[in-house]
Design a protein around this motif. Structure first.
Motif, PDB file in Angstrom:
ATOM      1  N   TYR A   1       0.852  -1.188   0.000  1.00 39.58           N
ATOM      2  CA  TYR A   1       0.000   0.000   0.000  1.00 39.58           C
ATOM      3  C   TYR A   1       0.888   1.238   0.000  1.00 39.58           C
ATOM      4  O   TYR A   1       1.911   1.284   0.692  1.00 39.58           O
ATOM      5  CB  TYR A   1      -0.914   0.006   1.232  1.00 39.58           C
ATOM      6  N   ASN A   2       0.508   2.214  -0.786  1.00 42.16           N
ATOM      7  CA  ASN A   2       1.237   3.482  -0.852  1.00 42.16           C
ATOM      8  C   ASN A   2       2.711   3.241  -1.202  1.00 42.16           C
ATOM      9  O   ASN A   2       3.622   3.803  -0.592  1.00 42.16           O
ATOM     10  CB  ASN A   2       1.107   4.248   0.468  1.00 42.16           C
TER      11      ASN A   2
ATOM     12  N   LYS B   1      -3.825   6.289   3.591  1.00 43.63           N
ATOM     13  CA  LYS B   1      -2.715   7.225   3.710  1.00 43.63           C
ATOM     14  C   LYS B   1      -2.970   8.158   4.901  1.00 43.63           C
ATOM     15  O   LYS B   1      -4.127   8.473   5.199  1.00 43.63           O
ATOM     16  CB  LYS B   1      -2.570   8.043   2.426  1.00 43.63           C
TER      17      LYS B   1
END
Length: 533
Positions: free
Chosen positions: A112-113, A138
């Motif tokens: 993720y991210n 986020k």
């Protein structure tokens, strides 16, 4: 767990991700530098460990499967293999769970991210764990619940009654209108006459426009086949050798037997059980590269292997099949010709194939031997199969040659990137007892690679690999003790893993072990279709 039940937002050290936890959870301390966020509540905990590199879905699943295999080898009972939960956005987390000392334990991996994480958790229900994972986002981002759709009330207008209906209703209601029987009969006869005229006109129109395009195409095809079935060669000479197709019943029996045999072969393959190896120690040294995770891309001309080591190093290998397209194309092309010929004979146009051949130059010869068109590529493929020796080359992530295996005098000669001989492969055993010895430069047998499912060899020749169900199971042995094996991914015919017992991992250089296995897998190719080669 609904989002409103979460009480606080927590961020990891690098502020790459943020996550919500219910009230009562607090940040915990850890000495592990890879752990970027740890939450605790009593004996329950939730840890996020950042990985060295960004991983794709395939490797995330592979990490979880590796944990599943390790847990099962220790006798741990798991509720399932790999589960998944969607994260905010387009990411997915893959996890497994099991019971330990009366509490559920979770192991998960996700990206993720632009960062990959490993998750270790304990003391949450499955719903709570999935709820926490679903809150990943986020830092500073808010996950908004979709607003309920408003129900629009549509008022229906009251339908106005038809004046004619009111009139008819009123007539039958109070009988205020006196309609004579003669008038009714006269009007009925006029209506019936008009209906008869319109029906006759419609029938005449349908008859004039009845020929559809499909019927015209069918008639054209029938006429074309009928024309081919008639002899039109100028000389009128027949083929040198009269030929006729096999009865369609023969092909039906052959296909039926093949289908029944393929089910029996699939059942036999399903009975094979993968071996178990002792798990590696808790702290694995950096020079232990196993397991290798491999995925293949196969074409009619070559096969490419993409390999990832335990340290997430990327390797690439390739092997060519120059004979494949000629042999397979000629054999199956000839087979389809005869099946099609039998079908034409079944519908009454069996002479069409011979008459087409007779129209060609040297038509009498081709009509006597229609297989000649496939004989030339078949001979060319055989020549390539026996004369050209394909090699397997193994490269690192920088496209630098690491190992090369090529048949020279022996089954396979292994050289390093500089061309120096480091080992050789020697074929042993017969068709039902295949094995390959890895011999070093001192002429010592270091280990042996064996076919752990020997009866599958003949089954593959008859039925192909049946979508991966009949692939070869290779085992690695050192002095009759199992040192490793090739684990075939049951969910994909193009993926496999190379596992080694930690006690035998230093039998040889990992790249040499990998190159030897890939060369054998490539040369002893598991055919997709029935093939003797």
């Amino acid at each position: 767990m609904p989002l409103c039940a979460f009480a606080g937002e927590f961020k990891d050290k690098g502020e790459v991700i943020a996550v919500d936890f219910p009230s009562g959870w607090d940040s915990g301390k850890t000495d592990d530098p890879t752990v970027t966020l740890k939450l605790e509540k009593g004996k329950s905990f939730f840890e996020f460990s950042k990985q060295d590199s960004e991983l794709g879905d395939y490797y995330l699943k592979a990490r979880v499967k590796e944990q599943v295999d390790s847990l099962r080898s220790k006798g741990t009972s798991l509720s399932g293999d790999v589960s998944q939960v969607s994260l905010h956005g387009v990411s997915t987390a893959y996890y497994t769970s099991y019971e330990s000392m009366g509490a559920p334990v979770y192991i998960a991996f996700f990206t993720y991210n632009s960062a990959s994480y490993a998750v270790s958790a304990r003391g949450l229900s499955d719903g709570e764990f999935r709820g926490v994972m679903a809150s990943l986002r986020k830092p500073g981002e808010k996950i908004e619940l979709p607003k309920p759709k408003k129900i629009k009330v549509v008022r229906r207008k009251k339908e106005q009654p038809d004046p004619d209906d009111e009139f008819i209703t009123q007539v039958f209601k109070d009988g205020s209108l006196n309609v004579s029987t003669a008038a009714v009969e006269g009007s009925t006869e006029s209506v019936m006459d008009a209906f008869a005229l319109s029906t006759a006109a419609a029938v005449s129109v349908d008859e004039s426009t009845e020929t559809p395009a499909a019927q015209a195409a069918g008639e054209a095809a029938q006429n074309f086949l009928a024309g081919l079935s008639k002899k039109r060669d100028d000389s009128g000479l027949p083929p040198y050798v009269p030929r006729s197709p096999l009865p369609i019943a023969v092909w039906a029996v052959v296909i039926g037997l093949w289908v029944a045999g393929s089910f029996a072969a699939r059942s036999a393959a399903a009975a094979y059980k993968n071996p178990k190896l002792p798990p590696p120690p808790a702290e694995v040294p950096p020079d232990f590269f196993f397991p290798f995770l491999a995925s293949t891309v196969t074409t009619m001309r070559d096969v490419t292997y993409n390999v990832v080591t335990r340290q997430r190093q990327l390797l690439l290998a390739g092997y060519s099949y120059e004979h494949e397209i000629y042999l397979a194309g000629s054999v199956y092309g000839c087979l389809f010709l005869h099946v099609g010929w039998s079908l034409l004979a079944f519908v009454g146009h069996g002479d069409a194939v011979v008459n087409v051949m007779l129209r060609l130059p040297l038509g009498r010869f081709f009509a006597s031997l229609p297989e000649f068109f496939f004989l030339v590529p078949f001979v060319f493929g055989l020549a390539a199969y026996f004369s050209k020796k394909s090699s397997l080359q193994l490269f690192d992530a920088q496209s630098t040659l690491v190992m090369e295996v090529k048949p020279e005098i022996v089954y396979g000669l292994i050289r390093d990137g500089e061309g120096k001989e480091v080992a050789r492969l020697v074929r042993k055993g017969g068709l039902m007892d295949r094995s390959w010895e890895f011999v070093d430069t001192d002429n010592m047998v270091v280990f042996t690679i064996r076919d752990d499912f020997p009866k599958g060899y003949l089954l593959r020749k008859l039925f192909g690999n049946l979508g991966g169900a009949l692939r070869t199971h290779y085992g690695i042995y050192a002095q009759e003790r199992r040192a490793g094996f090739v684990f075939l991914d049951p969910s994909s015919a193009s993926r496999f893993q190379v596992h080694m017992d930690f006690a035998f991992a230093r039998l040889g250089h990992p790249a040499q072990i990998l190159a030897a296995l890939l060369f054998i897998i490539s040369k002893e190719k598991d055919p997709v279709y029935p093939s003797p080669f």
